[in-house]
Design a protein around this motif. Sequence first.
Motif, PDB file in Angstrom:
ATOM      1  N   ASP A 101       0.847  -1.198   0.000  1.00  0.00           N
ATOM      2  CA  ASP A 101       0.000   0.000   0.000  1.00  0.00           C
ATOM      3  C   ASP A 101       0.881   1.246   0.000  1.00  0.00           C
ATOM      4  N   ASP A 102       0.270   2.391  -0.335  1.00  0.00           N
ATOM      5  CA  ASP A 102       1.050   3.620  -0.522  1.00  0.00           C
ATOM      6  C   ASP A 102       1.808   4.029   0.741  1.00  0.00           C
ATOM      7  N   GLU A 526      -6.297  10.465 -14.230  1.00  0.00           N
ATOM      8  CA  GLU A 526      -6.245   9.946 -12.860  1.00  0.00           C
ATOM      9  C   GLU A 526      -7.599   9.374 -12.467  1.00  0.00           C
ATOM     10  N   LEU A 528      -9.875   7.425  -9.538  1.00  0.00           N
ATOM     11  CA  LEU A 528     -10.016   7.110  -8.111  1.00  0.00           C
ATOM     12  C   LEU A 528     -11.152   6.106  -7.934  1.00  0.00           C
ATOM     13  N   LYS A 530     -13.178   4.252  -4.998  1.00  0.00           N
ATOM     14  CA  LYS A 530     -13.457   4.093  -3.573  1.00  0.00           C
ATOM     15  C   LYS A 530     -14.155   2.748  -3.388  1.00  0.00           C
ATOM     16  N   THR A 550      -3.388   6.585 -14.250  1.00  0.00           N
ATOM     17  CA  THR A 550      -2.904   6.380 -12.885  1.00  0.00           C
ATOM     18  C   THR A 550      -4.113   6.045 -12.024  1.00  0.00           C
ATOM     19  N   LYS A 552      -5.848   5.028  -8.456  1.00  0.00           N
ATOM     20  CA  LYS A 552      -5.743   5.018  -6.991  1.00  0.00           C
ATOM     21  C   LYS A 552      -6.954   4.263  -6.448  1.00  0.00           C
ATOM     22  N   ALA A 554      -8.789   3.202  -3.082  1.00  0.00           N
ATOM     23  CA  ALA A 554      -8.890   3.431  -1.634  1.00  0.00           C
ATOM     24  C   ALA A 554      -9.938   2.479  -1.086  1.00  0.00           C
ATOM     25  N   VAL A 586      -4.719   2.576   0.899  1.00  0.00           N
ATOM     26  CA  VAL A 586      -4.717   3.101  -0.467  1.00  0.00           C
ATOM     27  C   VAL A 586      -3.534   2.507  -1.224  1.00  0.00           C
ATOM     28  N   VAL A 587      -3.788   2.128  -2.484  1.00  0.00           N
ATOM     29  CA  VAL A 587      -2.699   1.718  -3.361  1.00  0.00           C
ATOM     30  C   VAL A 587      -2.846   2.468  -4.679  1.00  0.00           C
ATOM     31  N   THR A 588      -1.720   2.954  -5.196  1.00  0.00           N
ATOM     32  CA  THR A 588      -1.710   3.703  -6.454  1.00  0.00           C
ATOM     33  C   THR A 588      -0.786   2.998  -7.439  1.00  0.00           C
ATOM     34  N   LYS A 590       0.132   2.411 -11.986  1.00  0.00           N
ATOM     35  CA  LYS A 590      -0.066   2.771 -13.389  1.00  0.00           C
ATOM     36  C   LYS A 590      -0.684   1.579 -14.116  1.00  0.00           C
TER      37      LYS A 590
END
Length: 622
Positions: A101-102, A526, A528, A530, A550, A552, A554, A586-588, A590
């Motif tokens: 994770d981030d 980007e 996101l 959730k 990218t 993300k 969460a 959270v993990v981000t 590519k």
Amino acid sequence: MTEKKKSVLTWGVLGAIVVAGVLAGRCAPSGPKGKKAPASSSDISVAAQKTYVAPGDLDEYYFFASGGHSGQMYVYGVPSMRHLSTIPVFTPYPATGYGFDDESKAMLNGLTWGDAHHPALSETAGDYDGRWLFINDMNSRIARIDLRDFKTKQIFGPVANVSGNHSGAFVTPNTEYAMMGSRFSAPVPKANAVGIDKYAAEYKGILAAIKIDPKSGEMSLGWQILTPPFNWDLGDAGKKVSEGWMFWTCYNSERATGKLEVTASQADRDYIAAVDWKAAEKAIAEGKGDMLGGVKVLDPRKVPGIIYLMPCGKSPHGVDVSPDGKYIIGSGKLQGVTTAFNFEKVLTAIRNKDFTGDEDGIPVLKYESIKDAEVEVGLGPLHTQFDADGYAYTSLFVDSAVAKWKLGTWEVVDKIPMSYSIGHLCAAEGDTVSPDGKYLVGLNKLSHGRHLNVGPSQPESSQLVDISEEKMKLLYDAFTEPEPHYAVMVKADKLKPIEVYPKEENTHPLAIWDVKDAGVTRKGTEVLAKVVLVRSTITPELIEVNQGDTVKVAMTNIEQTTDELHGWGLLDYNINIVVDPGETKVVTFKADKPGVFAYYCTNFCSALHQEMQGYLIVKPKG
């Protein structure tokens, strides 16, 4: 420079011969592997009763053992010696998603291994207070584990100028500082590429203190002291009458290079450094010190009175302060005695300038003026712990045993063999101002066939010893992951860990608590997502992105039930996150590979665990 006697035959060679001989005798491969030493049925019965923890019952102590080059911490229960948990610290650990994770990935900061040696529990007035656990890493770092949830919360470093932090993470009696020291001296700053031929004069050691915020535990740099190029080894903080002082052992006071087993064993004695850390703290506050490597460093030649050298038997390892703070115990690891230094005599010698010379401006105290006794404990004394009745317990590597002896009378009253080649040892709260006694664990370097054969990569051996009576008794053999260099044992009722993160305490900005709030949003490239994790669905079940986005993710585990962990493993993207009840992670990443990729719960959670899955669809460019 101090006058030192030189041995005709090097002690290094002698030591190697002794060690090799002992090991050859005790560890010959032709030995009856797995065969136990004879024991009476009554001894076996007593040992079984003292270590048996019935199903559903709890152990009396937590035992935290360093994981060495695994970079982790291991948690055991005592007296059962059952492995309870692994706390990932310096190395990614897929079982808990640590390092994926981030947040934890950022803490590791690109380093994917650590060499964790010496755990230290936070203290108040010299007693364990159950708040934090600190652990050093040879990559010049110290980590802080919060014992409220047994999670790593901060990794501080790598610290400038420190090369090979073997000398941490020993804490002061009120957790003002965790300590560091350089095992491998180097030019300071490190960027100076000075040749090894100038080692004795231009390489330097560093002793350092990492300041700890008393409320949050947050770490920051305290002070550093420049030293000669000795190899700083282990430490212990003064307590009670010696509070305000810190002690570190060193080897290679010869400032030698090459084959250190020979070249660094020439002098009869090495040193224990006695550092007045309150004086060092005051000097830094007054603006003293030189800026080296971006850090204010105190040079003892310019700031006298902060450090002194206590001669000790050659190549010492542990240095340990008695519970009352009166005695500092240090031993040459190739000798047959351990020395008890009297702290009051140390102060008197400093006041009287009872010195025999200096090392780069650091006064060397006269050995005969500061010692109280040389205790004949046996061969290879390494490390000493204490009990509640005034006894000390010293591990003997060469003798492969533990010696029990009395502080003050210096009488050796008992010995017990260890299997095999004990390194450190850990008594219950044995390095505090009020040790419990009761149990001692020997951390042995070799297990050598006292277990089912698992091939050449053998586990380490930890042996539980009963020290509650006059004679020590071996209770139990346990086998641990590599490599527990050092350990601490704390009464279980001092720790109050949570089992669920309360919803009301989760302030993560991306946390959601209702599946209706789950979903995917986009801002340019980007994305996101959730995500809600709850038995037995991952919501949303589908995440669609474009190649090159990218992404993300969460994820919040909205469970408030004990032991209901959920995972989020994404195939082919090298991602596995585990989220505890009430937690958000959270993990981000590519989205660089087009196609369809399944994600699923990796931590078994319910009868419909297999149904807890979804898909990431990455649409190809163009």
